[in-house]
Design a protein around this motif. Structure first.
Motif, short mmCIF file in Angstrom:
data_model
loop_
_atom_site.label_atom_id
_atom_site.label_comp_id
_atom_site.label_asym_id
_atom_site.label_seq_id
_atom_site.Cartn_x
_atom_site.Cartn_y
_atom_site.Cartn_z
N ASN A 62 36.88 51.45 38.67
CA ASN A 62 36.39 52.27 37.56
C ASN A 62 34.88 52.44 37.57
N SER A 110 30.76 40.75 35.94
CA SER A 110 31.77 41.19 36.89
C SER A 110 31.63 42.69 37.12
N ASP A 169 33.98 46.23 38.26
CA ASP A 169 35.29 46.85 38.43
C ASP A 169 35.08 48.06 39.32
N SER A 173 30.17 46.66 28.51
CA SER A 173 30.56 47.43 29.68
C SER A 173 29.49 48.45 30.00
#
Length: 116
Positions: free
Chosen positions: A76, A71, A73, A21
């Motif tokens: 966030n 991907s 988000d 992340s």
């Protein structure tokens, strides 16, 4: 000022999975082209997976197609790299990247080690 902060690296056995992340700072990730790169010892940095802004196009390194998924988000302000069926040759330091119209940002790098 740090703009991209990575997390999620570590050690895993072959065939395992990891998710990386990358949390963005003040700039809006949704308007940026995003990507993940990696650099193994003694090798040049290579692009692993990239998405254009607005996700109009996606690129994957041939050797990771079908195993890795990039991907974002937007809620966030974070981008991810889901890695499955990991192989020893995936061992490297992984860097996230984001490019807006005016700036290029890099994460600090996170180590991924695939070993039995």
């Amino acid at each position: 000022q740090v703009q991209l902060v990575e997390s999620g690296g570590g050690s895993v056995q072959p065939g395992g999975s990891l998710t990386l992340s990358c949390k963005a700072g003040e700039f809006i990730l949704g308007s940026a082209a995003i990507g993940w790169f990696r650099q193994a010892p003694g090798k040049e940095r290579e692009g692993v997976a990239c998405k254009s802004n607005s996700d109009l196009s996606t690129y994957y390194l041939e050797s990771v197609k079908g195993r890795f998924t990039i991907s974002r988000d937007d809620a966030n302000n974070t981008l991810h790299l889901r890695m499955t069926s990991l192989k020893p040759e995936d061992t490297a330091v992984y860097y996230c990247n984001a490019e807006t119209l005016s700036d290029v940002y890099w994460g600090q790098g996170t180590q991924v080690t695939v070993s039995s």
